[in-house]
Each structure stands twice: as structure tokens, then as C-alpha cells.
Write a protein that holds these residues in place. Sequence first.
Motif, mmCIF file in Angstrom:
data_model
loop_
_atom_site.group_PDB
_atom_site.id
_atom_site.type_symbol
_atom_site.label_atom_id
_atom_site.label_comp_id
_atom_site.label_asym_id
_atom_site.label_seq_id
_atom_site.Cartn_x
_atom_site.Cartn_y
_atom_site.Cartn_z
ATOM 1 N N GLU A 96 0.863 -1.179 0.000
ATOM 2 C CA GLU A 96 0.000 0.000 0.000
ATOM 3 C C GLU A 96 0.896 1.224 0.000
ATOM 4 O O GLU A 96 1.759 1.357 0.872
ATOM 5 C CB GLU A 96 -0.898 0.020 1.243
ATOM 6 C CG GLU A 96 -2.010 -0.985 1.211
ATOM 7 C CD GLU A 96 -2.944 -0.845 2.407
ATOM 8 O OE1 GLU A 96 -3.000 0.233 3.036
ATOM 9 O OE2 GLU A 96 -3.607 -1.849 2.723
ATOM 10 N N ASP A 97 0.697 2.102 -0.969
ATOM 11 C CA ASP A 97 1.523 3.316 -1.072
ATOM 12 C C ASP A 97 3.010 2.985 -1.048
ATOM 13 O O ASP A 97 3.791 3.604 -0.322
ATOM 14 C CB ASP A 97 1.168 4.307 0.043
ATOM 15 C CG ASP A 97 -0.258 4.806 -0.071
ATOM 16 O OD1 ASP A 97 -0.738 4.995 -1.211
ATOM 17 O OD2 ASP A 97 -0.901 4.999 0.979
ATOM 18 N N GLU A 98 3.396 1.972 -1.803
ATOM 19 C CA GLU A 98 4.792 1.544 -1.947
ATOM 20 C C GLU A 98 5.403 1.022 -0.642
ATOM 21 O O GLU A 98 6.623 1.044 -0.465
ATOM 22 C CB GLU A 98 5.655 2.671 -2.522
ATOM 23 C CG GLU A 98 5.241 3.113 -3.909
ATOM 24 C CD GLU A 98 5.248 1.964 -4.926
ATOM 25 O OE1 GLU A 98 6.245 1.223 -4.988
ATOM 26 O OE2 GLU A 98 4.253 1.817 -5.650
ATOM 27 N N TYR A 99 4.547 0.546 0.293
ATOM 28 C CA TYR A 99 5.029 0.002 1.555
ATOM 29 C C TYR A 99 4.280 -1.291 1.855
ATOM 30 O O TYR A 99 3.058 -1.333 1.728
ATOM 31 C CB TYR A 99 4.789 1.012 2.694
ATOM 32 C CG TYR A 99 5.389 0.578 4.004
ATOM 33 C CD1 TYR A 99 6.741 0.756 4.265
ATOM 34 C CD2 TYR A 99 4.600 -0.041 4.966
ATOM 35 C CE1 TYR A 99 7.295 0.339 5.465
ATOM 36 C CE2 TYR A 99 5.146 -0.464 6.171
ATOM 37 C CZ TYR A 99 6.492 -0.271 6.414
ATOM 38 O OH TYR A 99 7.031 -0.688 7.596
ATOM 39 N N PRO A 100 4.987 -2.351 2.280
ATOM 40 C CA PRO A 100 4.303 -3.596 2.643
ATOM 41 C C PRO A 100 3.590 -3.426 3.988
ATOM 42 O O PRO A 100 4.190 -3.577 5.050
ATOM 43 C CB PRO A 100 5.434 -4.622 2.703
ATOM 44 C CG PRO A 100 6.678 -3.835 2.909
ATOM 45 C CD PRO A 100 6.439 -2.471 2.340
ATOM 46 N N MET A 101 2.308 -3.092 3.935
ATOM 47 C CA MET A 101 1.530 -2.733 5.113
ATOM 48 C C MET A 101 0.863 -3.962 5.728
ATOM 49 O O MET A 101 0.261 -4.764 5.020
ATOM 50 C CB MET A 101 0.459 -1.719 4.735
ATOM 51 C CG MET A 101 -0.367 -1.204 5.889
ATOM 52 S SD MET A 101 0.585 -0.251 7.080
ATOM 53 C CE MET A 101 0.918 1.220 6.142
ATOM 54 N N MET A 102 0.959 -4.079 7.042
ATOM 55 C CA MET A 102 0.256 -5.110 7.794
ATOM 56 C C MET A 102 -0.871 -4.417 8.536
ATOM 57 O O MET A 102 -0.671 -3.362 9.142
ATOM 58 C CB MET A 102 1.184 -5.773 8.811
ATOM 59 C CG MET A 102 2.324 -6.520 8.190
ATOM 60 S SD MET A 102 3.423 -7.198 9.469
ATOM 61 C CE MET A 102 4.930 -7.361 8.520
ATOM 62 N N LYS A 103 -2.091 -5.010 8.455
ATOM 63 C CA LYS A 103 -3.203 -4.403 9.188
ATOM 64 C C LYS A 103 -4.271 -5.424 9.497
ATOM 65 O O LYS A 103 -4.376 -6.458 8.837
ATOM 66 C CB LYS A 103 -3.784 -3.222 8.428
ATOM 67 C CG LYS A 103 -4.434 -3.545 7.115
ATOM 68 C CD LYS A 103 -4.927 -2.249 6.475
ATOM 69 C CE LYS A 103 -5.526 -2.496 5.121
ATOM 70 N NZ LYS A 103 -5.974 -1.251 4.507
ATOM 71 N N ILE A 104 -5.065 -5.092 10.522
ATOM 72 C CA ILE A 104 -6.199 -5.917 10.878
ATOM 73 C C ILE A 104 -7.344 -5.579 9.926
ATOM 74 O O ILE A 104 -7.680 -4.408 9.759
ATOM 75 C CB ILE A 104 -6.617 -5.670 12.345
ATOM 76 C CG1 ILE A 104 -5.505 -6.159 13.265
ATOM 77 C CG2 ILE A 104 -7.935 -6.360 12.665
ATOM 78 C CD1 ILE A 104 -5.699 -5.813 14.724
ATOM 79 N N LEU A 105 -7.910 -6.602 9.309
ATOM 80 C CA LEU A 105 -9.005 -6.420 8.371
ATOM 81 C C LEU A 105 -10.348 -6.650 9.034
ATOM 82 O O LEU A 105 -11.350 -6.056 8.641
ATOM 83 C CB LEU A 105 -8.839 -7.371 7.184
ATOM 84 C CG LEU A 105 -7.513 -7.259 6.438
ATOM 85 C CD1 LEU A 105 -7.374 -8.384 5.416
ATOM 86 C CD2 LEU A 105 -7.390 -5.898 5.765
ATOM 87 N N GLU A 106 -10.367 -7.528 10.034
ATOM 88 C CA GLU A 106 -11.607 -7.860 10.735
ATOM 89 C C GLU A 106 -11.246 -8.413 12.115
ATOM 90 O O GLU A 106 -10.304 -9.189 12.254
ATOM 91 C CB GLU A 106 -12.369 -8.921 9.930
ATOM 92 C CG GLU A 106 -13.675 -9.346 10.477
ATOM 93 C CD GLU A 106 -14.329 -10.434 9.619
ATOM 94 O OE1 GLU A 106 -15.145 -11.171 10.166
ATOM 95 O OE2 GLU A 106 -13.997 -10.545 8.419
ATOM 96 N N LEU A 107 -12.018 -8.000 13.119
ATOM 97 C CA LEU A 107 -11.794 -8.496 14.474
ATOM 98 C C LEU A 107 -13.158 -8.664 15.128
ATOM 99 O O LEU A 107 -13.906 -7.710 15.274
ATOM 100 C CB LEU A 107 -10.929 -7.521 15.283
ATOM 101 C CG LEU A 107 -10.561 -7.929 16.703
ATOM 102 C CD1 LEU A 107 -9.792 -9.246 16.712
ATOM 103 C CD2 LEU A 107 -9.746 -6.825 17.362
ATOM 104 N N LYS A 108 -13.474 -9.914 15.472
ATOM 105 C CA LYS A 108 -14.772 -10.158 16.110
ATOM 106 C C LYS A 108 -14.668 -11.231 17.176
ATOM 107 O O LYS A 108 -13.740 -11.965 17.241
ATOM 108 C CB LYS A 108 -15.836 -10.523 15.081
ATOM 109 C CG LYS A 108 -15.495 -11.725 14.219
ATOM 110 C CD LYS A 108 -16.583 -11.967 13.197
ATOM 111 C CE LYS A 108 -16.187 -13.175 12.363
ATOM 112 N NZ LYS A 108 -17.151 -13.565 11.431
#
Length: 108
Positions: A96-108
Motif C-alpha cells: 500500500e503506497d509503496e510500503y508492505p503494510m500489515m493491518k487488521i481487516l476484521e476483528l470479532k
Amino acid sequence: MDSKAKAAFEAGIKLGALYHQWVGTPISPNTATTVEKAIEEAVGLQPFVEDITVRIHTEYMVLNSFGYSELAGKMFDVKIKTKVEDSVCVAGLKLEDEYPMMKILELK
């Protein structure tokens, strides 16, 4: 730590380990599928992992004179699902935006 926090932590730690363990691996367009499967199988062995999908974007490879590249963070497109008790976390790693981004997509 509650189960949601632990599920999120487990997803994050596994993505971070995956990234730092595999970056630099010799790879070519012909071996990308094999490496994807190896990463899925290795990470999938770990506690709390319910599912993992790894895709390597071969269009980012720059082949050297020996016909291979090195796996780079920008090539990863990963989705992981962890489960702790009744809590589930889906997290991802992708460019994302030239950076390997780690993120939470869903948390339940």
C-alpha cells in the motif's frame, strides 16, 4: 489479555515473523507457487492459525543474470485468520503506497 486482543496479537506476530523470515529468499516466477505453498504450510502449523493465503506478485521481480530474484516485502499479498477461544482476527500484508503494510481487516 482478552481473547480478541490475543487473536489480534497472534495475527500480527505471525505476519511479522513471516515477513522477516522469508524476505531475501531466492525466487523466480517458476518457483513462486512453491514458495507460496511452503509459507502457507509453515505458518499454518503455528498455534491459533485457522487459515492463511499467500500470493507472491511476480511482476515485482527483477531477475538477476542467474535467472532469479530475491523475495521482497512488496511482493507479498497475505491474508491470515487467527482464532482464540471465540474471537477471530483476519489480518493482511500487502503493498500500500509503496510500503508492505500489515493491518487488521476484521476483528470479532
